[in-house]
Design a protein around this motif. Structure first.
Motif, PDB file in Angstrom:
ATOM      1  N   GLY A 451       0.795  -1.091   0.170  1.00 34.90           N
ATOM      2  CA  GLY A 451      -0.094  -0.116  -0.060  1.00 34.90           C
ATOM      3  C   GLY A 451       0.879   1.189  -0.057  1.00 34.90           C
ATOM      4  N   VAL A 452       0.494   2.313  -0.791  1.00 34.64           N
ATOM      5  CA  VAL A 452       1.144   3.324  -0.818  1.00 34.64           C
ATOM      6  C   VAL A 452       0.326   4.555  -0.618  1.00 34.64           C
ATOM      7  CG1 VAL A 452       3.101   2.610  -2.441  1.00 34.64           C
ATOM      8  CG2 VAL A 452       1.193   3.567  -3.502  1.00 34.64           C
ATOM      9  N   PRO A 453       0.619   5.719  -0.161  1.00 36.50           N
ATOM     10  CA  PRO A 453      -0.356   6.939   0.416  1.00 36.50           C
ATOM     11  C   PRO A 453      -1.156   7.285  -1.011  1.00 36.50           C
ATOM     12  CG  PRO A 453       1.620   7.282   1.307  1.00 36.50           C
ATOM     13  CD  PRO A 453       1.958   6.120   0.428  1.00 36.50           C
ATOM     14  N   SER A 454      -2.461   7.309  -0.912  1.00 43.89           N
ATOM     15  CA  SER A 454      -3.186   8.041  -1.882  1.00 43.89           C
ATOM     16  C   SER A 454      -3.647   9.313  -1.751  1.00 43.89           C
ATOM     17  CB  SER A 454      -4.842   7.118  -1.898  1.00 43.89           C
ATOM     18  OG  SER A 454      -5.659   7.946  -2.477  1.00 43.89           O
ATOM     19  N   GLU A 455      -3.589   9.977  -2.745  1.00 45.96           N
ATOM     20  CA  GLU A 455      -3.800  11.514  -2.599  1.00 45.96           C
ATOM     21  C   GLU A 455      -5.452  11.811  -2.036  1.00 45.96           C
ATOM     22  OE1 GLU A 455      -4.236  11.016  -7.044  1.00 45.96           O
ATOM     23  OE2 GLU A 455      -3.505   9.824  -5.416  1.00 45.96           O
ATOM     24  N   TYR A 456      -6.163  10.671  -2.099  1.00 46.50           N
ATOM     25  CA  TYR A 456      -7.568  10.832  -1.589  1.00 46.50           C
ATOM     26  C   TYR A 456      -7.699  10.409  -0.196  1.00 46.50           C
ATOM     27  CZ  TYR A 456      -7.857  10.692  -6.591  1.00 46.50           C
ATOM     28  OH  TYR A 456      -7.591  11.223  -8.176  1.00 46.50           O
ATOM     29  N   SER A 457      -7.376   9.229   0.078  1.00 46.61           N
ATOM     30  CA  SER A 457      -7.461   8.791   1.450  1.00 46.61           C
ATOM     31  C   SER A 457      -7.080   7.395   1.449  1.00 46.61           C
ATOM     32  CB  SER A 457      -8.882   9.074   2.215  1.00 46.61           C
ATOM     33  OG  SER A 457      -9.689   7.989   1.554  1.00 46.61           O
ATOM     34  N   GLU A 458      -6.653   6.891   2.980  1.00 44.15           N
ATOM     35  CA  GLU A 458      -6.281   5.657   2.745  1.00 44.15           C
ATOM     36  C   GLU A 458      -5.010   5.153   1.889  1.00 44.15           C
ATOM     37  OE1 GLU A 458      -9.601   3.301   2.448  1.00 44.15           O
ATOM     38  OE2 GLU A 458     -10.232   3.470   4.733  1.00 44.15           O
ATOM     39  N   ASP A 459      -5.092   3.910   1.190  1.00 43.44           N
ATOM     40  CA  ASP A 459      -3.801   3.410   0.436  1.00 43.44           C
ATOM     41  C   ASP A 459      -4.052   3.412  -1.253  1.00 43.44           C
ATOM     42  OD1 ASP A 459      -2.356   3.074   2.411  1.00 43.44           O
ATOM     43  OD2 ASP A 459      -3.071   1.206   2.903  1.00 43.44           O
ATOM     44  N   GLU A 460      -3.404   3.203  -2.006  1.00 39.57           N
ATOM     45  CA  GLU A 460      -3.351   2.734  -3.328  1.00 39.57           C
ATOM     46  C   GLU A 460      -2.610   1.818  -3.429  1.00 39.57           C
ATOM     47  OE1 GLU A 460      -5.362   3.747  -5.618  1.00 39.57           O
ATOM     48  OE2 GLU A 460      -5.772   5.812  -5.280  1.00 39.57           O
ATOM     49  N   VAL A 461      -3.060   0.787  -4.278  1.00 34.45           N
ATOM     50  CA  VAL A 461      -2.292  -0.609  -4.312  1.00 34.45           C
ATOM     51  C   VAL A 461      -1.134  -0.367  -5.603  1.00 34.45           C
ATOM     52  CG1 VAL A 461      -2.518  -3.107  -5.182  1.00 34.45           C
ATOM     53  CG2 VAL A 461      -4.422  -1.814  -3.902  1.00 34.45           C
ATOM     54  N   MET A 462      -0.002  -0.858  -4.930  1.00 30.15           N
ATOM     55  CA  MET A 462       1.194  -0.791  -6.049  1.00 30.15           C
ATOM     56  C   MET A 462       1.747  -2.233  -5.961  1.00 30.15           C
ATOM     57  SD  MET A 462       4.657   1.389  -5.613  1.00 30.15           S
ATOM     58  CE  MET A 462       6.070   1.243  -6.254  1.00 30.15           C
ATOM     59  N   VAL A 463       2.291  -2.635  -7.200  1.00 29.92           N
ATOM     60  CA  VAL A 463       2.960  -4.014  -7.197  1.00 29.92           C
ATOM     61  C   VAL A 463       4.507  -3.764  -7.623  1.00 29.92           C
ATOM     62  CG1 VAL A 463       1.130  -5.649  -7.400  1.00 29.92           C
ATOM     63  CG2 VAL A 463       1.808  -4.547  -9.268  1.00 29.92           C
ATOM     64  N   VAL A 464       5.307  -4.245  -7.064  1.00 28.44           N
ATOM     65  CA  VAL A 464       6.743  -4.436  -7.519  1.00 28.44           C
ATOM     66  C   VAL A 464       7.041  -5.707  -8.141  1.00 28.44           C
ATOM     67  CG1 VAL A 464       9.204  -3.686  -6.821  1.00 28.44           C
ATOM     68  CG2 VAL A 464       7.222  -2.518  -5.999  1.00 28.44           C
ATOM     69  N   ILE A 465       7.450  -5.690  -9.294  1.00 27.39           N
ATOM     70  CA  ILE A 465       7.370  -6.926  -9.940  1.00 27.39           C
ATOM     71  C   ILE A 465       8.787  -7.297 -10.653  1.00 27.39           C
ATOM     72  CG2 ILE A 465       5.025  -7.230 -10.363  1.00 27.39           C
ATOM     73  CD1 ILE A 465       5.215  -6.311 -13.050  1.00 27.39           C
ATOM     74  N   ALA A 466       9.212  -8.551 -10.855  1.00 21.03           N
ATOM     75  CA  ALA A 466      10.339  -8.908 -11.618  1.00 21.03           C
ATOM     76  C   ALA A 466       9.960 -10.086 -12.650  1.00 21.03           C
ATOM     77  CB  ALA A 466      11.481  -9.732 -10.457  1.00 21.03           C
ATOM     78  N   PRO A 467      10.679  -9.839 -13.795  1.00 28.14           N
ATOM     79  CA  PRO A 467       9.933 -10.325 -14.826  1.00 28.14           C
ATOM     80  C   PRO A 467      10.860 -11.966 -14.865  1.00 28.14           C
ATOM     81  CG  PRO A 467      12.180  -9.256 -15.682  1.00 28.14           C
ATOM     82  CD  PRO A 467      11.666  -8.887 -14.234  1.00 28.14           C
ATOM     83  N   VAL A 497       8.471  -2.429 -12.323  1.00 29.96           N
ATOM     84  CA  VAL A 497       9.562  -3.335 -12.728  1.00 29.96           C
ATOM     85  C   VAL A 497      11.091  -3.427 -12.167  1.00 29.96           C
ATOM     86  CG1 VAL A 497       9.946  -5.033 -14.619  1.00 29.96           C
ATOM     87  CG2 VAL A 497       7.804  -3.795 -14.664  1.00 29.96           C
ATOM     88  N   ILE A 498      11.506  -4.261 -11.653  1.00 28.63           N
ATOM     89  CA  ILE A 498      12.692  -4.234 -11.323  1.00 28.63           C
ATOM     90  C   ILE A 498      13.222  -5.709 -11.556  1.00 28.63           C
ATOM     91  CG2 ILE A 498      12.646  -2.400  -9.599  1.00 28.63           C
ATOM     92  CD1 ILE A 498      12.652  -4.661  -7.447  1.00 28.63           C
ATOM     93  N   ASP A 499      14.684  -5.927 -11.290  1.00 34.12           N
ATOM     94  CA  ASP A 499      15.215  -7.297 -12.100  1.00 34.12           C
ATOM     95  C   ASP A 499      14.996  -8.184 -11.067  1.00 34.12           C
ATOM     96  OD1 ASP A 499      16.245  -6.282 -14.436  1.00 34.12           O
ATOM     97  OD2 ASP A 499      18.247  -5.650 -13.570  1.00 34.12           O
TER      98      ASP A 499
END
Length: 539
Positions: A451-467, A497-499
Motif C-alpha cells: 500500500g502506498v499513500p493515496s491523494e484521496y485517503s487511505e492507500d493505493e495498491v502498488m505492485v513491484v514485480i520481476a520478470p 518493474v525491477i530485476d
C-alpha cells in the motif's frame, strides 16, 4: 520400541522423538537402510550416519561441549552441516544455525543473542566475523583452511573432530522430549531476528507421522531449503522419526530440479513460494513425468496446482506452518478449493480473532491463534526476548500475526500478514491475493504488493514485480490482464518493474524497504496513463 516411558499418552517415547535415541534405535533395527543421500549420489546408511555422528560428537565433547549448551552453526547444506546438526543434538546440546547470508548488524545480533561459545563455520564466511563484535564466541571450528581476515580466535578443523564410541561420555540420564533441541532465527522482516526456542517435541509435532500421515517410512524427502531454516532442518529430523531417508540438496535450481529428483530417487518434495511457478514456466518436455515423486507440498496452494498435477503426475498437498508452530492446518490430496491451506489437524486448536482476541464469525477475517493439546508441542518462546514471548503468547494462545478466513466446511484461507493488509477506499485488500493474480501472468516471476499513500485517503495498491528471465513485462497488457481477473478495487494503480525483489537473508521479500522507496521515478501509474477502472470494465 519398548514399553511406554511416559504415562501421558500425548508424549511419544524418547526413541520416537529425541534425535539421539531415534538414531540409536534405527541404527540397531535397520543398520543398512539408507538415511541420507547427497547430490553427488553418496549414500549413508543409518549405521554409517550414527558412526560419523558419534565421531563428531566425541570431538565436540573434547572441546568441552556439554548437554544444554548452545552451539552455533554457520554452514551451507551438505555433509558437514548435517553432521554438525546431528552431533550437537546427540550430546544433548542445542543446535543454533545461522543464515549464511548474515553479516554486519544482523550477524552481530544473532551472535550475541545465541549465547554460543563455539561457532562451526565455513572458512569463506569467517572473515565477516572480523567486522562485528564476537560476543561470547571463543572457539571456531572451520570446515577448511582459515581464509585471510579470519579473526584471531582458537581454530579447530571440523575434519579433526574425531573419536570412538568408547570415548563418548555416557548420559547421566536420557535426553527428554521437552529438552531444548534448537534455536532457529526468524527472518526479521519487521525488526531484529527472533530466536525461536524449539523442543524435541515441537520438532516432532511440526511434521511428524501424526501431522503428515501421507509421508511414510519408505519415502525419501528431497530438501532444497537451507538447514538454518525450519524448511531445511525439519526434513532430516522428521524422516529420522519415520526411519526413512532424506536427500540433502545445496539449493533450489529450476533447471536442475527434476534431474536432481531423479538422481536422488526422491519421492516427496516441498515447493515453497515461487518454486512451483518457476517449474511450470519451464518449457514442457517429454520427461516431465520421468521421476519418482508421488507427492509435493505446495505453499501457497494456487490455481496452477491442478495444471501442475496434470503435467507432472504428482499429488499436491498444502499446509500452513511457521517456525513457531506445528503444521496446524493440513489439506487432503489435491484439494478442490483454490487458495486453501487445509483444515485443522488432530492435536491442535485454531481460532480466528479480532484485535481483542474475540473470535470472529465464519467467513470473516481474523488473526490465527494456535495451541496444542500436547505439552511442548509448540515453540517455547523467543531466546532472550521475554517481551516478544509475552506478546506472542497472550491469553494462553500463540498469536501467528497472520490473517485468515474460514469457510463453513472448516477450510482455512490465508489472507495476509496482519501488518501487510492494504485498505483502499473502504475496501480491505489482501496483498497475498494480489500477488497470486499478478504471478499468474506468464511474464511475471515474482511480485510484492504494497500500500502506498493515496491523494484521496487511505492507500493505493502498488505492485513491484520481476520478470521471468528472458521476458519483458508490458505493464499496459498486464494491467488489462488483471482487470479481467480481479475486483476493480484490487487492480494495482502503480506497477514498478525491477530485476530482483529485495530479500531478507531468509529469502522473504523486504516489503518495508519497498514501502520506504514508495512511488519511484520508474513506477508506472495506470491512472496517469488513462486506464481508469469502473466497477465492471476498463474506462
Amino acid at each position: 520400541m519398548g514399553p511406554r516411558d511416559f504415562t501421558d499418552p500425548r508424549i511419544p517415547n524418547r526413541d520416537e522423538c529425541v534425535l539421539r535415541h531415534l538414531l540409536d534405535r534405527h541404527a540397531a533395527q535397520q543398520p543398512d537402510k539408507t538415511h541420507v543421500i547427497f547430490e553427488d549420489g553418496e549414500e549413508w546408511s543409518f549405521a554409517e550416519v550414527r558412526r560419523r555422528v558419534i565421531a563428531k560428537a566425541v570431538g565436540l565433547q573434547k572441546l568441552g561441549v556439554t548437554r544444554g549448551e548452545r552451539v552455533a552453526v554457520w554452514l551451507p547444506n551438505g555433509r558437514e552441516g548435517l553432521l554438525a546438526f546431528y552431533a550437537i543434538n546427540y550430546l544433548g546440546a542445542v543446535f543454533v544455525p545461522f543464515n549464511t547470508a548474515y553479516r554486519g548488524n544482523l550477524l552481530a545480533h544473532v551472535l550475541k543473542n545465541s549465547d554460543a561459545r563455539i561457532l562451526l563455520c565455513h572458512p569463506d564466511l569467517a572473515p565477516r566475523l572480523a567486522e562485528v563484535e564476537l560476543a561470547g564466541i571463543a572457539q571456531l571450528v572451520l570446515t577448511g583452511p582459515a581464509a585471510p581476515g579470519t579473526p584471531p580466535l582458537p581454530v579447530v578443523q571440523f575434519a579433526d573432530l574425531d573419536g570412538t564410541e568408547e570415548e563418548l561420555a555416557p548420559l547421566a540420564a536420557p535426553i527428554e522430549p521437552w529438552e531444548l533441541q534448537s534455536i532457529i532465527y526468524t527472518s526479521g522482516t519487521t525488526g531484529p531476528s527472533k530466536g525461536v526456542l524449539s523442543s524435541y517435541l515441537h520438532m516432532f509435532s511440526n511434521a511428524g507421522p501424526e501431522s503428515w500421515p501421507m509421508v511414510g517410512s519408505d519415502d525419501r524427502y528431497m530438501t532444497v531449503a537451507p538447514l538454518f531454516h525450519i524448511g531445511g532442518m525439519g526434513p532430516p529430523f522428521v524422516m529420522l522419526a519415520r526411519g526413512a531417508s532424506v536427500a540433502i540438496v545445496e539449493n533450489f535450481s529450476t533447471e536442475r530440479f527434476w534431474e536432481t529428483v531423479r538422481a536422488t530417487r526422491s519421492t516427496v518434495v516441498f515447493l515453497l513460494g515461487v518454486m512451483a511457478t518457476f517449474l511450470m514456466k519451464q518449457p514442457p518436455g517429454p520427461h516431465d513425468r520421468d521421476h519418482g515423486v508421488k507427492l509435493a507440498f505446495m505453499v501457497p496452494f494456487t490455481e496452477q496446482a491442478p495444471a501442475f498435477t496434470e503435467r507432472f503426475g504428482i499429488d499436491i498437498y498444502t499446509i500452513f506452518n511457521m517456525t513457531e508452530i506445528a503444521s496446524p492446518c493440513v489439506s487432503e490430496a489435491n484439494p478442490r478449493k483454490r487458495g486453501t491451506c487445509g483444515r485443522v489437524r488432530p492435536g491442535v486448536e485454531v481460532r480466528l480473532v479480532d484485535a481483542n482476541d474475540c473470535e470472529v464469525p465464519v467467513g470473516e477475517i481474523g488473526e490465527m491463534l494456535v495451541r496444542s493439546d500436547r505439552p511442548w508441542g509448540l515453540n517455547s518462546g523467543y531466546n532472550n526476548n521475554p517481551e516478544a514471548t509475552a506478546e506472542a503468547w497472550r491469553n494462553g494462545w500463540f498469536h501467528t500475526g497472520d490473517a485468515f478466513r474460514r469457510d463453513e466446511e472448516g477450510y482455512f484461507y490465508f489472507v495476509d500478514r496482519v501488518k501487510d493488509a492494504i485498505r483502499r477506499r473502504g475496501e480491505n485488500i489482501s496483498s497475498f491475493e494480489v500477488e497470486v493474480e499478478v504471478c499468474a501472468h506468464p511474464t511475471v516471476r515474482e511480485a510484492a504488493a504494497i500500500g502506498v499513500p493515496s491523494e484521496y485517503s487511505e492507500d493505493e495498491v502498488m505492485v513491484v514485480i520481476a520478470p521471468v528471465p528472458g521476458q519483458t513485462i508490458d505493464v499496459v497488457e498486464l494491467s488489462t490482464f488483471l482487470a479481467g481477473r480481479m475486483p476493480y478495487f484490487m487492480v494495482p494503480r502503480y506497477i514498478r518493474v525491477i530485476d530482483e525483489l529485495p530479500k531478507t537473508p531468509s529469502a522473504k521479500v523486504q516489503k518495508a524497504k519497498l514501502r520506504r522507496e514508495g512511488i519511484t521515478a520508474d513506477t508506472w501509474d495506470r491512472e496517469k496513463a488513462g486506464m481508469r477502472l469502473r466497477r465492471d470494465a476498463i474506462g
